[in-house]
Design an enzyme around this catalytic site. Structure first.
Site, short mmCIF file in Angstrom:
data_model
loop_
_atom_site.label_atom_id
_atom_site.label_comp_id
_atom_site.label_asym_id
_atom_site.label_seq_id
_atom_site.Cartn_x
_atom_site.Cartn_y
_atom_site.Cartn_z
CB ALA A 173 -24.63 88.31 90.63
N GLY A 174 -21.58 88.00 91.91
CA GLY A 174 -20.74 89.12 92.75
C GLY A 174 -19.37 89.45 92.13
NE ARG A 211 -14.01 86.90 100.43
CZ ARG A 211 -14.34 85.79 100.62
NH1 ARG A 211 -13.76 85.02 101.65
NH2 ARG A 211 -15.83 85.54 100.22
CD GLN A 251 -27.77 88.78 93.22
OE1 GLN A 251 -26.66 88.22 92.69
NE2 GLN A 251 -28.00 88.49 94.46
N GLY A 296 -26.74 88.67 98.30
CA GLY A 296 -26.10 87.27 99.04
C GLY A 296 -26.62 86.26 97.85
N GLY A 300 -18.57 77.32 104.79
CA GLY A 300 -19.73 77.22 105.50
C GLY A 300 -19.58 75.73 106.00
NE ARG A 356 7.39 88.66 65.11
CZ ARG A 356 6.60 89.63 64.65
NH1 ARG A 356 5.62 89.85 64.61
NH2 ARG A 356 7.59 90.32 64.00
CB SER A 396 27.20 86.30 55.33
OG SER A 396 27.41 84.88 55.59
CB ALA A 398 28.54 87.69 51.34
#
Ligand code: UD1
Ligand code: CA
Length: 455
Positions: free
Chosen positions: A9-10, A14, A73, A78, A140, A329, A401, A419
């Site tokens: 939830a935070g 930072r 929350q 906290g 901690g 691609r 070509s 070509a």
């Protein structure tokens, strides 16, 4: 019965980002997806995700997972406050609750399983995962007696200088006897430096609580900023690359190579420097990829070589050579033993076996048969400014070509294009097509001399 709760939830202040921290990608998937994969591997009966900051965005990012219960929350007060939100949802639940931080993404399922087993074997009120860190700053600190029974957890910012010396840290991964935790959750107070309700305080209220050191401390790296995100990426990469080398893949200069954990490689693949393998990519044995190549969501057969090229969303069969400097691609299929050479771009093109497109071509929305030879500089003009159109070329045909094939157009089998042609009409089998202005030669021709003025 085991339930899992993931704290997600935070905001992640930072990270300095608009994106919620747990949604940041670590390799191909987000941190919180990684945490989910690890904890779902132990097959919990229930899985709850606590969301708050940009809750909708976090939920949507997890829509691929079935059976998740989201818990809101609304204010982030906290980690303890986050777990308090579970109280109404887990009413009547009598099993064990695993709590994981959404920002600890390198955790292995085996570590979670070991934590759970220790917890259940000792019938602890809580068992927490700890680590001895060379640099424990920010975490901690965990203080235990000689039997690994917890005395106290103190957050980094609430530590005395003396306590900061302790290198044993809280990983943010816990196993609780839910009934015992539920009793102490309402008691939490926000009397700390951050004015937050700490889950670690709930742990401090319980007894007995046992700490289990993780074997590999890199697993519990918590991600709070971009520097830690980059460190975690490197750890993950080392894990993935070491595993492939053990499985018989050669990596030349592994530090310069990245391989996402979604990639599948057969033994005897060789990956050369500065090469990146991403997404749902699979590569067959004997293939040599790189240097300097990017392969994304593509399947390559055996003995394929790719040199300084980009291949995405494509399939390449055995023995085909690609590059240098080719770009495949958007749904390209290349058959066996083809050559897709220098400065060639293929888009949505299906190419038969033993066909060569060796130099300077663009083939888009095209289908080529077997043993076709595409001359240097051949282009399919597939776009009329509004729509894309298809080009089809039959077996054994050759383009000269610098020819332009204006789509929609079909060339039959054994066709030869002279070509420099601009071909606008279909050509049937066994024809030569010349579509260019005939060369004109005027013998003895000179610029007219300037007429002299009369005297
Ligand atoms: C926490 C621990 C710390 C531990 C570290 C390990 C506490 C008080 N501290 O600190 O002991 O060493 O993790 O990484 O628990 N969150 C919510 N709601 C909130 C606040 C946070 O869901 O109100 C979530 C965050 O999204 C994050 C996780 O909880 O995923 C941890 O929060 P964070 O603020 O990063 O805790 P740390 O300060 O790292
Ligand atoms: Ca954290």
């Amino acid at each position: 019965m085991v339930a899992v709760a993931i704290l997600a939830a935070g905001k992640g202040t930072r990270m300095k980002s608009d994106l919620p921290k747990v949604c940041h990608n670590l390799g191909s998937i987000s941190m919180v997806e990684r945490v989910l994969h690890s904890c779902l591997a132990i097959e919990p009966e229930r899985c709850l995700v606590i969301v708050g900051y940009q809750a909708q965005r976090v939920r949507e990012s997890l829509s691929g997972f079935g059976g998740l219960e989201f818990v809101e929350q609304t204010e982030q007060l906290g980690t303890g406050h986050a777990v308090q939100q579970l109280l109404p949802h887990l009413e009547g639940f009598t099993g064990d609750l695993l709590v994981l931080n959404g920002d600890v993404p390198l955790l292995r399922p085996s570590t979670i399983r070991q934590l759970l087993e220790t917890h259940q074997a000792n019938q602890n009120d809580a068992t927490l995962l700890t680590a001895q860190l060379p640099n424990p700053q920010g975490y901690g600190r965990v203080f235990c007696d000689g039997q690994n029974l917890l005395k106290e957890i103190v957050e980094d910012r609430d530590c005395t200088p003396d306590q900061k010396q302790n290198q044993r840290i809280n990983a943010g991964v816990y196993c609780f006897n839910w009934l015992q935790l539920a009793k102490v959750l309402p008691e939490l107070k926000a009397n700390n430096d951050q004015k937050e309700y700490y889950l670690t305080d709930a742990v401090n209220y319980l007894e007995p609580v046992m700490a289990v050191d993780v074997e590999d401390y890199q697993e519990i790296l918590g991600i709070n900023d971009r520097k830690q995100l980059a460190t975690a990426y490197q750890i993950l990469q080392t894990r993935v690359k070491d595993a492939w080398m053990r499985a018989g893949v050669t990596l030349i200069d592994p530090d310069s190579i990245t391989i996402e954990d979604t990639v599948e490689l057969q033994p005897d693949v060789i990956v050369e420097p500065q090469t990146h393998l991403r997404g749902k990519t699979a590569i067959g044995s004997g293939s040599r990829i790189g240097p300097g190549s990017l392969i994304e969501n593509s399947q390559l057969g055996q003995n394929v070589t790719v040199l300084y090229s980009v291949v995405s969303d494509s399939q390449v069969q055995d023995g085909t050579r690609i590059g240098p400097y080719a770009h495949l691609r958007g749904h390209v299929e290349v058959g066996e033993s083809c050559r897709i050479g220098n400065f060639v771009e293929l888009k949505n093109a299906q190419i038969g076996a033993r066909t060569n497109v060796a130099h300077l071509s663009y083939l888009g929305d095209a289908k080529l048969g077997n043993r076709v030879n595409i001359g240097a500089g051949t282009i399919t003009a597939n776009y009329d400014g509004v729509k894309k159109h298809r080009t089809e070329i039959g077996d054994r045909s050759k383009t000269g070509s610098n020819s332009v094939l204006v789509a929609p157009i079909t060339l039959g089998e054994d066709v030869t294009v002279a070509a420099g042609s601009v071909v606008t009409e279909d050509v049937t089998n066994d024809c030569l097509v010349i579509a260019r202005a005939r060369q004109v030669i005027k013998p003895g021709w000179q610029l007219k001399s300037i007429v002299k003025p009369q005297e």
